[in-house]
Design a protein around this motif. Structure first.
Motif, PDB file in Angstrom:
ATOM      1  N   LEU A 271       0.827  -1.197   0.000  1.00  9.97           N
ATOM      2  CA  LEU A 271       0.000   0.000   0.000  1.00  9.97           C
ATOM      3  C   LEU A 271       0.865   1.253   0.000  1.00  9.97           C
TER       4      LEU A 271
ATOM      5  N   ARG B  45      -6.052  -1.373   3.601  1.00  7.17           N
ATOM      6  CA  ARG B  45      -7.037  -0.983   2.600  1.00  7.17           C
ATOM      7  C   ARG B  45      -6.689  -1.631   1.258  1.00  7.17           C
ATOM      8  N   GLY B  46      -7.675  -2.188   0.622  1.00  9.39           N
ATOM      9  CA  GLY B  46      -7.452  -2.827  -0.670  1.00  9.39           C
ATOM     10  C   GLY B  46      -6.919  -4.243  -0.571  1.00  9.39           C
TER      11      GLY B  46
ATOM     12  N   LYS C 275      -7.025  -3.213  -7.035  1.00 12.73           N
ATOM     13  CA  LYS C 275      -6.202  -2.998  -5.830  1.00 12.73           C
ATOM     14  C   LYS C 275      -5.638  -1.583  -5.776  1.00 12.73           C
ATOM     15  N   CYS C 276      -5.036  -1.146  -6.888  1.00 16.78           N
ATOM     16  CA  CYS C 276      -4.430   0.185  -6.917  1.00 16.78           C
ATOM     17  C   CYS C 276      -5.483   1.279  -6.759  1.00 16.78           C
TER      18      CYS C 276
ATOM     19  N   LEU D 233      -8.291   1.073  -5.080  1.00 22.31           N
ATOM     20  CA  LEU D 233      -8.676   1.102  -3.667  1.00 22.31           C
ATOM     21  C   LEU D 233      -7.589   1.722  -2.801  1.00 22.31           C
ATOM     22  N   GLN D 234      -6.331   1.450  -3.140  1.00 24.71           N
ATOM     23  CA  GLN D 234      -5.228   1.924  -2.304  1.00 24.71           C
ATOM     24  C   GLN D 234      -5.034   3.429  -2.360  1.00 24.71           C
TER      25      GLN D 234
ATOM     26  N   PRO E 236     -13.696  -4.272  -2.918  1.00 27.92           N
ATOM     27  CA  PRO E 236     -13.290  -4.620  -4.284  1.00 27.92           C
ATOM     28  C   PRO E 236     -14.450  -4.640  -5.279  1.00 27.92           C
TER      29      PRO E 236
ATOM     30  N   ALA F  32     -15.497  -1.130  -6.044  1.00 28.97           N
ATOM     31  CA  ALA F  32     -14.481  -0.490  -6.879  1.00 28.97           C
ATOM     32  C   ALA F  32     -14.569  -0.985  -8.320  1.00 28.97           C
TER      33      ALA F  32
ATOM     34  N   THR G 234      -4.325   4.139 -12.075  1.00 31.00           N
ATOM     35  CA  THR G 234      -5.008   5.016 -11.118  1.00 31.00           C
ATOM     36  C   THR G 234      -5.342   6.377 -11.717  1.00 31.00           C
TER      37      THR G 234
END
Length: 313
Positions: A52, A84-85, A150-151, A153-154, A168, A171, A255
């Protein structure tokens, strides 16, 4: 009619050899798939907080160092914010790493078939490197959308600074609403550019270091946990030493707002123009800090689960 007696020890040796050959050639793909999935879960559990920090440093210029990023993330979201994520890679880790280690096994089988080798013949260094690079090809199809989620969410802020997602699935739906299903696969080429050379370094370093740390007289199955942990951790560091620049490009692309970049080439050109070559190595600190414990846990999980399955069938 006379019968020839066969010593019991000879029978046992023959049976053991047949069992070893059966294990080497019959279910190695299945075992590689299952053990890789378990190893991936171990990797995510051990390394997600530092992953993260890596992604946040790669996608923002507000952090002065890894420690600064850690402090600000902790102040903003607390200890839970460090995870997170995590749900996306944890859910995805099983199939992704299962496919990765299955792909590595398939790469080895290709080399054995090309060079007419038996399942018990040892591969050369170049053959191991090929198998490592080959493993990234089937993995990328599943890795790219998982990395995208993942990215996203991060880097999402829970304090109003950006789109916040509940998890997830939320997102993924948000990404699809914004850019369509195709948007889930944004960064696929960048993921492949990262993972092919990274996997060459990853599996090559692991096999070579493990071999160097294993006594030649110990036998094929007698590998100490210390050797596995050391080789796995250093393999992870070798992977990121090669993979961090394309990983920065991938994180930026995945992102970015929808439509900002046409592809990874545009990300690279803009980064070189505005930030310089040093930006390609942003996030190296947390990536390396994460690499050793996460990949040590991964390979330990892989090897221990393989040993358990070998005892069962």
């Amino acid at each position: 009619m006379s019968t020839t007696e066969v010593p019991a020890d000879s029978v046992q040796v023959v049976v053991k050899k047949e069992e070893q050959q059966s294990k080497a050639s019959g279910t190695s793909g299945v075992k590689s798939f299952l053990s890789g999935g378990f190893g991936g879960m171990c990797l995510v559990a051990a390394g997600h907080p530092l992953d993260l920090l890596k992604v946040r440093m790669q996608t923002s210029t507000e952090y002065k160092s890894t420690l600064d990023c850690f402090r600000k993330t902790l102040a903003e979201s607390g200890i839970r914010g460090m995870y997170r994520g995590m749900a996306a890679p944890l859910v995805g880790a099983t199939p992704v790493f299962a496919i990765c280690f299955w792909g590595y096994d398939m790469g080895q089988k290709i080399m054995r078939r090309v060079y007419n080798m038996s399942p018990t013949d040892k591969l050369s260094t170049n053959q191991i490197l090929f198998a490592g690079g080959f493993s990234a090809i089937p993995t990328t199809a599943l890795m790219a959308p998982m990395e995208r989620i993942k990215c996203t969410l991060q880097v999402a802020s829970g304090s109003g600074g950006g789109a916040a997602y509940k998890g997830p699935a939320d997102a993924a739906l948000g990404i699809i609403r914004t850019g369509g299903v195709r948007s889930l696969f944004k960064g696929t080429c960048a993921t492949l550019l990262r993972d092919v050379p990274g996997s060459v370094a990853y599996f090559g370093a692991y096999e070579l270091i493990k071999k160097a740390l294993t006594s030649q007289s110990a036998g094929q199955g007698a590998i100490s946990p210390a050797a596995i942990v050391t080789a796995g951790g250093l393999a992870g560091m070798a992977n990121w030493a090669v993979a961090i620049p394309p990983d920065v490009l991938k994180s930026r692309l995945q992102t970015a707002p929808e439509g900002k970049y046409s592809g990874v080439r545009q990300v690279f050109v803009e980064m070189m123009r505005t930030e310089g070559a040093g930006a390609l190595f942003r996030g190296m600190g947390p990536a390396m800090l994460r690499a050793f414990p996460a990949n040590a846990a991964c390979f330990l999980g892989v090897e221990l689960s393989l040993q358990a399955m070998n005892r069962l069938w």
